[in-house]
Design a protein around this motif. Structure first.
Motif, PDB file in Angstrom:
ATOM      1  N   ASP A   1     -12.756   0.869  -0.367  1.00 14.93           N
ATOM      2  CA  ASP A   1     -12.991   1.979  -1.286  1.00 14.93           C
ATOM      3  C   ASP A   1     -12.237   1.778  -2.599  1.00 14.93           C
ATOM      4  O   ASP A   1     -11.016   1.564  -2.610  1.00 14.93           O
ATOM      5  CB  ASP A   1     -12.526   3.295  -0.645  1.00 14.93           C
ATOM      6  CG  ASP A   1     -13.306   3.618   0.628  1.00 14.93           C
ATOM      7  OD1 ASP A   1     -14.414   3.084   0.795  1.00 14.93           O
ATOM      8  OD2 ASP A   1     -12.785   4.406   1.438  1.00 14.93           O
TER       9      ASP A   1
ATOM     10  N   ARG B   1     -15.928  -4.610   2.047  1.00 12.23           N
ATOM     11  CA  ARG B   1     -15.934  -3.432   1.175  1.00 12.23           C
ATOM     12  C   ARG B   1     -14.648  -2.648   1.395  1.00 12.23           C
ATOM     13  O   ARG B   1     -14.277  -2.372   2.536  1.00 12.23           O
ATOM     14  CB  ARG B   1     -17.137  -2.528   1.472  1.00 12.23           C
ATOM     15  CG  ARG B   1     -18.495  -3.127   1.122  1.00 12.23           C
ATOM     16  CD  ARG B   1     -19.578  -2.040   1.220  1.00 12.23           C
ATOM     17  NE  ARG B   1     -20.903  -2.560   0.891  1.00 12.23           N
ATOM     18  CZ  ARG B   1     -21.806  -2.932   1.794  1.00 12.23           C
ATOM     19  NH1 ARG B   1     -21.516  -2.859   3.086  1.00 12.23           N
ATOM     20  NH2 ARG B   1     -22.984  -3.384   1.423  1.00 12.23           N
TER      21      ARG B   1
ATOM     22  N   CYS C   1     -13.711  -7.058  -4.124  1.00 14.77           N
ATOM     23  CA  CYS C   1     -14.173  -7.465  -2.792  1.00 14.77           C
ATOM     24  C   CYS C   1     -15.351  -8.426  -2.871  1.00 14.77           C
ATOM     25  O   CYS C   1     -15.522  -9.289  -2.005  1.00 14.77           O
ATOM     26  CB  CYS C   1     -14.566  -6.238  -1.976  1.00 14.77           C
ATOM     27  SG  CYS C   1     -13.161  -5.255  -1.405  1.00 14.77           S
ATOM     28  N   SER C   2     -16.165  -8.296  -3.896  1.00 14.24           N
ATOM     29  CA  SER C   2     -17.318  -9.191  -4.047  1.00 14.24           C
ATOM     30  C   SER C   2     -16.897 -10.615  -4.395  1.00 14.24           C
ATOM     31  O   SER C   2     -17.717 -11.538  -4.327  1.00 14.24           O
ATOM     32  CB  SER C   2     -18.270  -8.653  -5.118  1.00 14.24           C
ATOM     33  OG  SER C   2     -17.648  -8.710  -6.401  1.00 14.24           O
TER      34      SER C   2
ATOM     35  N   GLU D   1     -14.531  -2.365  -5.095  1.00 21.35           N
ATOM     36  CA  GLU D   1     -15.803  -3.025  -4.812  1.00 21.35           C
ATOM     37  C   GLU D   1     -15.982  -4.322  -5.601  1.00 21.35           C
ATOM     38  O   GLU D   1     -16.494  -5.316  -5.074  1.00 21.35           O
ATOM     39  CB  GLU D   1     -16.964  -2.072  -5.107  1.00 21.35           C
ATOM     40  CG  GLU D   1     -17.111  -0.923  -4.131  1.00 21.35           C
ATOM     41  CD  GLU D   1     -16.118   0.213  -4.368  1.00 21.35           C
ATOM     42  OE1 GLU D   1     -15.408   0.161  -5.403  1.00 21.35           O
ATOM     43  OE2 GLU D   1     -16.049   1.147  -3.531  1.00 21.35           O
TER      44      GLU D   1
END
Length: 325
Positions: A175, A173, A181-182, A178
């Motif tokens: 900021d 994760r 990052c997945s 998101e």
């Protein structure tokens, strides 16, 4: 007829670690810790022979590898080893235990005031099936080797049943990033280093160790280009437009998960992340080339994102310790 002796060589099949006289778990490998000294060569004398003598005694750094299933004390040592505000600064007394297959202790290497100098969390890859291990390197002030030890290594009954830790099970994760990052598929290994200096004491041959500075690595991740818009926009604003003040830096976490993806084993907390490069990952051959053939599927276009980091904190959960307390 000659009488044969019953002396036999012994094999070491297990390595254990002990901190403050408490057994901390098994480690997969260990090296270092030997006592050594510099050889000082004197100036040539009238007899034309070069005189030599020993300087101060030194002790090699000790390195061990371990996974999940260690004791709370071992992980706590790692967590505080780079803490600049901690009074203990992660100094630990302990021992490496060498045992045979039946847990009979053969020998031990005892150390004092071990100060962690290097800590590595493994590279992560969503396609990997190998077991993951962390590497810890520390600098002891003194070591002593003893042989012909008696007794058995009496670890808790469940310490050998370690939860399998795979480099494919992770959750990142950052900021504001998101979605990207997945879709991260790989993350480079992360190595935090701490420099130490010898503090010589005139009446002692052994030197005291003092930490001086901590070197924090860059965070390098790989993800599909189709889901990298957040990182491209951050790079455009942070690098190209020059809006790179502290308020534009980001925080993040990297969680290492159990195989069922339900529990968190370890967590790395990132502070003051700043992107400085986004580039295409190494490309493979396109369909239709002799290397892959005309019917091969198109490779996924990936990008490599590199970020500096000012500080990293290590945390562990009850799921990582033996007993799962």
């Amino acid at each position: 007829m000659a009488i044969s002796r019953n002396d036999r060589a012994f094999g070491i099949s297990k390595y254990g670690i002990e901190l403050q006289h408490t057994l901390g778990g098994f480690v997969s490998s260990v090296s270092g810790g030997e006592a050594t000294a510099d050889v000082v060569t004197e100036r040539l004398g009238s007899d034309h022979l070069t005189k030599k003598h020993l300087g101060n005694v030194k002790y090699e750094d000790i390195t061990f590898k371990c996974g999940s299933g260690m004791s709370e004390q071992v992980y706590q040592w790692i967590a505080t080893g780079f803490n600049q505000t901690s009074q203990s600064r992660g100094r630990e007394d302990g021992a490496i235990l060498y045992a045979d297959y039946d847990n009979n202790e053969i020998s031990r290497l005892t150390w004092t005031f071990g100060l962690i100098t290097e800590f590595t969390m493994p590279a992560l890859d969503a396609s990997s099936k190998e077991s993951a291990q962390m590497t810890v390197k520390f600098s002891p002030e003194t070591t002593r080797k003893t042989w012909n030890s008696s007794g058995k290594l009496s670890f808790p009954a469940d310490s050998g049943r370690q939860k399998k830790w795979l480099p494919s099970n992770f959750r990142l994760r950052i900021d504001g990033c998101e979605v990207g990052c997945s879709k991260v598929s790989k993350i480079d290994a992360l190595t935090v280093k701490q420099k130490v200096t010898d503090n010589a004491i005139g009446e002692h041959r052994d030197h005291q160790k003092e930490p001086t500075s901590v070197e924090v690595p860059n965070l390098v991740i790989y993800l599909a280009e189709s889901h990298a818009d957040e990182f491209f926009n951050w790079h455009q604003d942070f690098v190209i437009s020059g809006n790179c003040g502290e308020e534009r830096e980001k925080g993040g976490t990297l969680e290492y998960l159990t195989p069922n993806l339900q529990e968190v084993l370890f967590t790395l907390n990132f502070y003051h992340l700043g992107v400085f490069k986004v580039s295409p990952d190494k490309a493979s051959a396109e369909p239709g080339t002799p290397e892959k053939g005309p019917d091969a599927p198109s490779p996924i276009r990936r990008v490599k994102v590199e970020m500096y980091c000012e500080d990293i904190k290590f945390a562990f959960s009850a799921a990582a310790m033996y007993g799962g307390r």
